[in-house]
Scaffold this active site. Structure first.
Site, PDB file in Angstrom:
ATOM      1  N   CYS A 116     -21.607 121.599   5.644  1.00  0.00           N
ATOM      2  CA  CYS A 116     -22.630 121.888   4.779  1.00  0.00           C
ATOM      3  C   CYS A 116     -23.967 121.718   6.263  1.00  0.00           C
ATOM      4  CB  CYS A 116     -23.331 120.980   3.752  1.00  0.00           C
ATOM      5  SG  CYS A 116     -24.852 121.458   3.409  1.00  0.00           S
TER       6      CYS A 116
ATOM      7  N   CYS B 194     -21.985 124.395  -0.676  1.00  0.00           N
ATOM      8  CA  CYS B 194     -22.002 122.738  -0.769  1.00  0.00           C
ATOM      9  C   CYS B 194     -22.131 122.258  -2.206  1.00  0.00           C
ATOM     10  CB  CYS B 194     -23.141 122.180  -0.085  1.00  0.00           C
ATOM     11  SG  CYS B 194     -23.620 120.482  -0.254  1.00  0.00           S
TER      12      CYS B 194
ATOM     13  N   ASP C 271       2.233  95.063  13.248  1.00  0.00           N
ATOM     14  CA  ASP C 271       2.241  96.600  13.199  1.00  0.00           C
ATOM     15  C   ASP C 271       1.022  96.929  14.074  1.00  0.00           C
ATOM     16  OD1 ASP C 271       2.926  99.085  12.247  1.00  0.00           O
ATOM     17  OD2 ASP C 271       1.886  98.882  10.621  1.00  0.00           O
TER      18      ASP C 271
ATOM     19  N   TYR D 217       5.448  88.356  22.789  1.00  0.00           N
ATOM     20  CA  TYR D 217       6.898  88.063  22.129  1.00  0.00           C
ATOM     21  C   TYR D 217       7.893  87.832  23.227  1.00  0.00           C
ATOM     22  CZ  TYR D 217       6.686  93.020  20.915  1.00  0.00           C
ATOM     23  OH  TYR D 217       6.344  94.203  20.752  1.00  0.00           O
TER      24      TYR D 217
ATOM     25  N   LYS E 290      12.529  95.272   7.738  1.00  0.00           N
ATOM     26  CA  LYS E 290      11.391  95.502   7.210  1.00  0.00           C
ATOM     27  C   LYS E 290      10.922  95.555   5.816  1.00  0.00           C
ATOM     28  CE  LYS E 290       9.673  99.149   9.263  1.00  0.00           C
ATOM     29  NZ  LYS E 290       9.809 100.047  10.558  1.00  0.00           N
TER      30      LYS E 290
ATOM     31  N   CYS F 247     -29.969 118.881   2.559  1.00  0.00           N
ATOM     32  CA  CYS F 247     -29.236 118.673   1.804  1.00  0.00           C
ATOM     33  C   CYS F 247     -29.194 117.187   1.303  1.00  0.00           C
ATOM     34  CB  CYS F 247     -27.676 118.931   2.174  1.00  0.00           C
ATOM     35  SG  CYS F 247     -26.490 118.404   1.103  1.00  0.00           S
TER      36      CYS F 247
HETATM   37  S1  IVH Z   1      10.796  92.560  20.186  1.00  0.00           S
HETATM   38  C1  IVH Z   1      14.015  94.709  22.638  1.00  0.00           C
HETATM   39  N1  IVH Z   1       9.249  91.347  18.359  1.00  0.00           N
HETATM   40  O1  IVH Z   1       8.349  96.725  17.043  1.00  0.00           O
HETATM   41  C2  IVH Z   1      13.179  94.130  21.965  1.00  0.00           C
HETATM   42  N2  IVH Z   1       9.072  93.423  18.575  1.00  0.00           N
HETATM   43  O2  IVH Z   1      10.309  98.709  15.999  1.00  0.00           O
HETATM   44  C3  IVH Z   1      11.998  94.735  21.187  1.00  0.00           C
HETATM   45  N3  IVH Z   1       6.967  94.550  17.343  1.00  0.00           N
HETATM   46  O3  IVH Z   1       8.411  98.289  19.794  1.00  0.00           O
HETATM   47  C4  IVH Z   1      10.676  94.286  20.663  1.00  0.00           C
HETATM   48  N4  IVH Z   1       6.346  92.590  16.445  1.00  0.00           N
HETATM   49  O4  IVH Z   1       6.384  97.179  19.350  1.00  0.00           O
HETATM   50  C5  IVH Z   1       9.567  92.388  19.090  1.00  0.00           C
HETATM   51  N5  IVH Z   1       7.799  90.064  17.219  1.00  0.00           N
HETATM   52  C6  IVH Z   1       8.057  91.112  17.699  1.00  0.00           C
HETATM   53  C7  IVH Z   1       7.524  92.143  17.267  1.00  0.00           C
HETATM   54  C8  IVH Z   1       8.071  93.646  17.595  1.00  0.00           C
HETATM   55  C9  IVH Z   1       6.192  93.935  16.566  1.00  0.00           C
HETATM   56  C10 IVH Z   1       7.199  96.045  17.675  1.00  0.00           C
HETATM   57  C11 IVH Z   1       7.309  96.471  19.184  1.00  0.00           C
HETATM   58  C12 IVH Z   1       8.741  97.383  19.128  1.00  0.00           C
HETATM   59  C13 IVH Z   1       8.739  97.707  17.476  1.00  0.00           C
HETATM   60  C14 IVH Z   1      10.275  97.981  17.227  1.00  0.00           C
END
Ligand code: IVH
Length: 687
Positions: free
Chosen positions: A442, A424, A124, A239, A330, A447
């Protein structure tokens, strides 16, 4: 050959050797998490390289480990188009939705039998696209809307786990292909510990805290001053690897191989990826990480499931928004309903009044949550939150709890709207909310709430670093009216301290000593310790370099202060106003009498020397300069003692020319006045 050349060749060799060593050490430390040398040794080698690069500037290259932090803050970011768009991912929230995704892609590719999936953690943070040309990092860009992002190369360079130079030699040898241009994508993120620390600092400085590490990472990446970015310790997991012409399949056939390659090239790849041979295995991975992710030092909000084969990926392609070959599985954010029992108001160090929802305790992400900040009156109005309301609170991992929604239909008839107090809650003096500001404050300097915060800030690690003065003790000192100002700390005696609760003779003695020691702290820390709004430790450092004495800073106009790179209008105004307040002038004079450092001898000579550089020289500027704005160039010349006039005359010493230079250039040529490019001007300033 002559001696100079021999020395140069030796220097070149040593510089290369040092870079290789430092690169290796950095890689081991930041990517592999297993250091191969002591910090002190690293520092020594780094300094040696810095010295050599100073001595032989012709050997300096942008991929040198010394070049991670640029000197000059950016004024804005330039938009860039992504060659290949950055797609986002379709979401699935449970195994049924995962199965539905499989059903969809199988309908597109009906003849495909068993497949392999790569499962990765979904980090994230904020997506980055990095371009490497001939192995050197040439561009780092944000995702933006997927098609157009922003060029934030200067900030990307500060991320230690992103290589400035790829380890491509080995890869190229292995695959007998030259990787002239590649693009690497991944997630920049803030480790939770750093996120927490930043928020603590922001809270202390009276600034609004970041709601989660994703916002903090995105905000940090868009900081104009890369020195601030460097301090924030962002990290990066790679990645995706795009190699133009990868369809020749000589380099990587699968995502699994691509991740290996990324590692070989020197990237940090999240180690928790897994090759799965069935959807059942994917489901197990998802379940395992649902609980395990809470032990990770960074935030994950799900799992990304990708079809391993690039061939199959190509066959499936993309919808308008998403790849068909990947899905984000998710985890539901941890949310729960609870009742707001009260909305209290907290007064911070800068006097900011913060509404705080006090709620019936609920269990979220493994902890009990009973309070959540509501930030300011605007946020309260936006949520339309009232005492008695049932609300949804969210907390994920170690993130501070947030009220995300009010369940209007459950609102009782007697729900009480929140009204920001006019006085305050701590000292009862009238509060103010300035035009255009979200925060109510304030403004009574004495204070107790502000004073407590001011003392805690003064003694903190990056400020005067006085050990042994914790929060409880500070509260006692203020509540018992022993201390009315930071300056009173320097009048504390062992006897006075011993009268306090739980204060032994030994601790009192240590504290008096630590307080006395703090008188040796440099001017930059003293300036930071004063707690002027918007002056964090980096800004204090910048200001103290430009203004080596407190008098120079106190007498500077707002415009003078703004000439410091990295210091904008808001900061300059805050500093300028601070020194106009008589209570602050008294504080400075008392601290001076106590013996604190309000000048730096070394900085004083350095700056006065730099003032001489262009002394007596008159400049005229014409045309658009490649990087500096007209005002910035003017300020730089003036800082170095030069004069800038509007028109060319015999008295002009130099004409600085940019693009589309007009009649001034013709006039200068006529008078034989030397011309300078922006680069030459900057060189002159640096000489
Ligand atoms: S692959 C077309 N791999 O998640 C492939 N995304 O909701 C796209 N993200 O914009 C991304 N970890 O910023 C991929 N291991 C991971 C990831 C990842 C985080 C984020 C990435 C993307 C968003 C999509």
């Amino acid at each position: 050959m002559d001696v100079v050349q021999a020395t140069n060749t030796e220097a070149k060799q040593r510089v290369q050797e040092l870079r290789q060593l430092l690169q290796k050490a950095s890689y081991a430390y930041y990517v592999l998490d297993s250091p191969i040398m002591e910090d002190a040794v690293y520092d020594q080698l780094y300094r040696e390289l810095q010295q050599m690069e100073n001595q032989y500037p012709e050997l300096l290259t942008p991929d040198s480990p010394t070049q991670r932090v640029g000197e000059k803050p950016a004024t804005q970011f330039i938009s860039v188009r992504h060659n290949i768009p950055l797609y986002s991912l379709e979401n699935a929230f449970n195994i049924d939705e995962l199965k539905a995704w499989e059903g969809r892609w199988r309908r597109q590719a009906p003849n495909v039998g068993e497949v392999e999936y790569v499962c990765e953690l979904k980090i994230d943070g904020s997506a980055l696209a990095l371009t490497y040309e001939n192995g050197i990092l040439t561009r780092g860009a944000t995702r933006g809307d997927g098609v157009t992002g922003e060029d934030i190369t200067q900030n990307v360079r500060t991320i230690r786990s992103i290589p400035l130079r790829l380890n491509v030699e080995g890869v190229e040898r292995l695959y007998a292909t030259s990787l002239q241009r590649i693009e690497v994508r991944g997630e920049a993120f803030l480790p939770l510990e750093v996120f927490k620390q930043i928020n603590e600092e922001r809270q202390k400085a009276g600034e609004v805290v970041f709601a989660n590490p994703r916002n903090a990472a995105a905000g940090t990446l868009r900081q104009l001053n890369s020195r601030i970015v460097a301090k924030r310790r962002l990290d990066f997991f790679a990645y995706t690897l795009h190699i133009p012409g990868r369809d020749d399949a000589s380099i990587a056939n699968t995502q699994w191989e691509a991740l290996k390659l990324l590692q070989q090239m020197g990237f940090r790849v999240n180690p928790n990826h897994k090759l799965c041979f069935s959807l059942q295995e994917v489901a197990e991975y998802y379940k395992y990480w649902d609980t395990q992710r809470l032990n990770l030092p960074y935030m994950t909000d799900g799992v990304v499931v990708k079809l391993n084969s690039f061939k199959l990926q190509e066959q499936l392609g993309f919808t308008q928004k998403f790849p068909r070959w990947a899905v984000a599985l998710k985890y539901a954010a941890e949310e729960a309903p609870t009742r707001v029992e009260n909305i209290a108001v907290n007064v911070g160090r800068t006097g900011a009044l913060t509404p705080l929802a006090q709620m019936r305790p609920v269990q979220l992400a493994g902890t009990t949550v009973s309070r959540a900040t509501l930030h300011n009156a605007d946020r309260v109005a936006q949520l339309d939150i009232r005492i008695g309301d049932t609300v949804i609170v969210r907390k994920a991992g170690e993130i501070i709890p947030e009220v995300v929604q009010v369940l209007q239909e459950l609102r009782p008839d007697d729900a009480q709207p929140f009204v920001m107090p006019s006085h305050c809650p701590v000292c009862s003096s009238a509060v103010v909310r300035e035009m255009g500001e979200a925060v109510t404050r304030c403004v009574n300097a004495s204070c107790p709430a502000i004073l407590k915060g001011a003392i805690e800030h003064w003694v903190s690690r990056d400020a005067l670093d006085i050990r042994g003065l914790g929060e409880k003790l500070v509260h006692q000192l203020v509540d018992r009216e022993v201390v009315h100002s930071v300056a009173d700390l320097y009048d504390l005696t062992e006897d006075k301290l011993c009268e306090l609760e739980r204060m032994g003779k030994k601790s009192a003695q240590k504290l008096v000593e630590a307080t006395a020691q703090s008188k040796n702290q440099p001017w930059s820390r003293v300036l930071y310790g004063l707690g002027i709004r918007h002056v964090g430790s980096v800004n204090a450092q910048l200001l103290s370099e430009k203004f080596p004495t407190v008098e120079q800073l106190a007498e500077a106009s707002q415009a003078d202060i703004e000439t410091v790179h990295g210091i904008g209008e808001e900061i300059a105004q805050s500093v300028h106003q601070w020194f106009r307040i008589s209570a602050n002038q008294t504080l400075i004079s008392r601290l001076k009498d106590a013996g604190l450092q309000f000048a730096s001898a070394m900085e004083a000579t350095a700056v006065s020397h730099s003032h001489q550089k262009l002394a007596g020289k008159t400049f005229v500027l014409t045309g658009t300069l490649p990087t500096l704005k007209r005002d910035e160039a003017k300020a730089l010349i003036q800082q170095a003692g030069g004069k800038v006039t509007d028109s060319v005359s015999k008295k002009t010493d130099y004409l600085v020319i940019g693009e589309d230079a007009g009649s001034k250039l013709a006039k200068a040529q006529e008078l034989g006045i030397p011309q300078l490019s922006e680069g030459e001007l900057l060189e002159m300033l640096q000489d």
